[in-house]
Design a protein around this motif. Structure first.
Motif, mmCIF file in Angstrom:
data_model
loop_
_atom_site.group_PDB
_atom_site.id
_atom_site.type_symbol
_atom_site.label_atom_id
_atom_site.label_comp_id
_atom_site.label_asym_id
_atom_site.label_seq_id
_atom_site.Cartn_x
_atom_site.Cartn_y
_atom_site.Cartn_z
ATOM 1 N N VAL A 343 -3.260 6.503 50.704
ATOM 2 C CA VAL A 343 -3.630 7.020 52.024
ATOM 3 C C VAL A 343 -3.824 5.868 53.003
ATOM 4 O O VAL A 343 -3.387 5.927 54.160
ATOM 5 C CB VAL A 343 -4.904 7.882 51.936
ATOM 6 C CG1 VAL A 343 -5.372 8.287 53.336
ATOM 7 C CG2 VAL A 343 -4.662 9.117 51.082
ATOM 8 N N ILE A 369 -7.128 13.817 54.691
ATOM 9 C CA ILE A 369 -5.925 13.791 53.850
ATOM 10 C C ILE A 369 -6.302 13.450 52.411
ATOM 11 O O ILE A 369 -5.793 14.053 51.454
ATOM 12 C CB ILE A 369 -4.901 12.773 54.403
ATOM 13 C CG1 ILE A 369 -4.305 13.278 55.723
ATOM 14 C CG2 ILE A 369 -3.781 12.518 53.392
ATOM 15 C CD1 ILE A 369 -3.392 12.284 56.416
ATOM 16 N N ILE A 403 -7.052 20.440 56.868
ATOM 17 C CA ILE A 403 -5.646 20.127 56.565
ATOM 18 C C ILE A 403 -4.849 21.408 56.355
ATOM 19 O O ILE A 403 -3.719 21.542 56.846
ATOM 20 C CB ILE A 403 -5.540 19.219 55.324
ATOM 21 C CG1 ILE A 403 -6.231 17.879 55.573
ATOM 22 C CG2 ILE A 403 -4.076 19.007 54.939
ATOM 23 C CD1 ILE A 403 -5.610 17.034 56.660
ATOM 24 N N LEU A 417 1.242 13.304 55.372
ATOM 25 C CA LEU A 417 0.846 13.822 54.065
ATOM 26 C C LEU A 417 1.973 13.645 53.054
ATOM 27 O O LEU A 417 1.745 13.244 51.906
ATOM 28 C CB LEU A 417 0.462 15.300 54.190
ATOM 29 C CG LEU A 417 0.004 15.998 52.905
ATOM 30 C CD1 LEU A 417 -1.261 15.355 52.359
ATOM 31 C CD2 LEU A 417 -0.231 17.484 53.167
#
Length: 427
Positions: A343, A369, A403, A417
């Protein structure tokens, strides 16, 4: 009079009636085949010449032949199939199975579908060009081929081609000194449909050629449809090309919701003449999170299992068969310790910042995320996910919900993502 003599006389007349560059380009190395008093046949093996002569110069040529012969003859041109269809069959062996009628419409793609239908009506569309973007496997190519076929049925000279093949043909035309033929082929069509435009990234010379082709078609009110994986603001193309694309309509295709995936599965089952129970259909719909193509792969696998074993497909053996099939395995689960580094690399936020209490917009998004991947992709509990992130389970729940809501309408979020998932090899 022999066929060869008639052909020479006709060419001498034709030379005076059309411009010299067109004559030199199109009418050399053409073979007269036969003359029987009522019909004159010529053979054109080059598909570019075949199309150009039939479309632009047939009447000129027929008149020159009749004048040379002294009475009326029927002109017949034989050769390779018109490049309108021949090139498309080379481009995709499944050309004819992609139509508007078998495209499953849902909230995720209804705007792209409506726009595609309208631009395929050659004389009645309100916009030009059309740019369609989405992640891979969500139906862009299906729509492009549907547009292409619909235009062909209106007797329009439509060309569907991938940008990779367009590039290869452009390079070949330069090497073989046939750039004039290349330009004539693409600038004389009624519609140009380009797939995977992102392949032109970094290819300055091809972009230059495409830019001039685009302008020529646009100024002559020809249809232009382009598809790519990224929104225009993320496309690595020359600014002037992006500006041209933005002058028309830009639409995206989102990840389908559960109901749309079920409808797609049921349509595929009908096509393959296969019956599955509702629990298997629901299982497949839940399994395929990011790519509609996975649905067809799974159904192909289950169909093969049913026909080869003569056993009924149950939810148990369906799960066993799908999980064991590496090409469509949906959930590869990496170690949780790898999530935050992935990430951080994708978002530019450090691991320490993700674990911190910072409320900056960029950091909060990276944290959300992380929550989503740990909880949804790796199936960790909210408590276990929170432990990795130094957050409580309520924060994880809120991050996951955010999300889930935004991913349906925010392409950039889906793009980021997917970058993380690709790094972690989560299919």
């Amino acid at each position: 009079m022999e066929a060869g003599d008639l052909w020479k006389k006709a060419l001498n007349i034709l030379k005076e009636e059309i411009n010299r560059p067109s004559f030199d380009l199109l009418f050399k190395a053409i073979d007269p085949v036969s003359l029987d008093g009522t019909e004159f046949i010529i053979r054109i093996e080059n598909t570019f010449k075949y199309d150009a002569i039939k479309r632009r110069f047939y009447d000129h040529l027929s008149n020159a032949i009749n004048e040379s012969y002294g009475s009326s003859l029927k002109l017949k041109i034989v050769g390779l199939q018109s490049n309108k269809l021949a090139s498309d069959k080379r481009e995709t062996k499944d050309f004819y199975k992609f139509t508007f009628d078998n495209f499953i419409v849902g909230p995720s793609n209804e705007l792209a579908f409506a726009a595609s239908k309208q631009i395929s009506d050659f004389y009645n569309s309100d916009f030009n060009p059309l740019y369609i973007y989405s992640d891979v496997g969500l139906g862009k190519t299906h729509l492009l081929l549907s547009i292409h076929q619909h235009l062909l049925r209106q007797n329009k000279n439509s060309i569907y081609i991938s940008s990779e093949r367009f590039t290869n043909e452009y390079i070949k035309s330069i090497k073989e000194r046939k750039t004039e033929e290349f330009r004539e082929r693409y600038r004389s069509c009624d519609a140009l449909i380009i797939d995977d435009i992102q392949f032109l990234s970094g290819k300055a010379q091809t972009q230059e050629g495409f830019f001039h082709t685009f302008n020529e078609l646009f100024l002559n009110n020809k249809k232009i449809v382009i598809a790519g994986d990224d929104p225009l603001k993320l496309v690595d193309l020359e600014t002037r090309l992006v500006s041209r694309f933005q002058s028309g309509l830009v639409v995206d295709i989102q990840i389908p919701d559960f109901e749309t995936k079920v409808a797609i599965i049921e349509h595929k089952l009908d096509y393959f003449k296969l019956s599955l129970s509702k629990d298997i259909i629901d299982y497949v719909a839940n399994l395929c999170q990011v790519n509609v193509r996975q649905i067809e792969s799974i159904i192909n696998r289950l169909k093969a299992m049913a026909s080869l074993t003569n056993h009924a497909i149950t939810i148990e053996n369906a799960k066993s068969m799908i999980v064991g099939f590496d090409e469509i395995k949906i959930r590869n689960k990496p170690e949780p310790s790898l999530v935050l580094p992935a990430v951080a690399a994708a978002t530019g936020v450090t691991e320490d910042e993700i674990r911190s209490n910072s409320r900056s917009e960029k950091t909060v998004l990276a944290r959300r995320i992380s929550c989503f991947i740990l909880n949804r992709d790796l199936n960790l509990t909210t408590t276990a996910s929170g432990s990795i992130l130094n957050k409580n389970h309520a924060s994880v729940i809120n991050g996951v919900k955010y999300i889930e809501n935004q991913i349906k309408k925010d392409f950039k979020l889906r793009h980021n993502l997917q970058k993380v998932r690709n790094t972690l090899k989560i299919n």
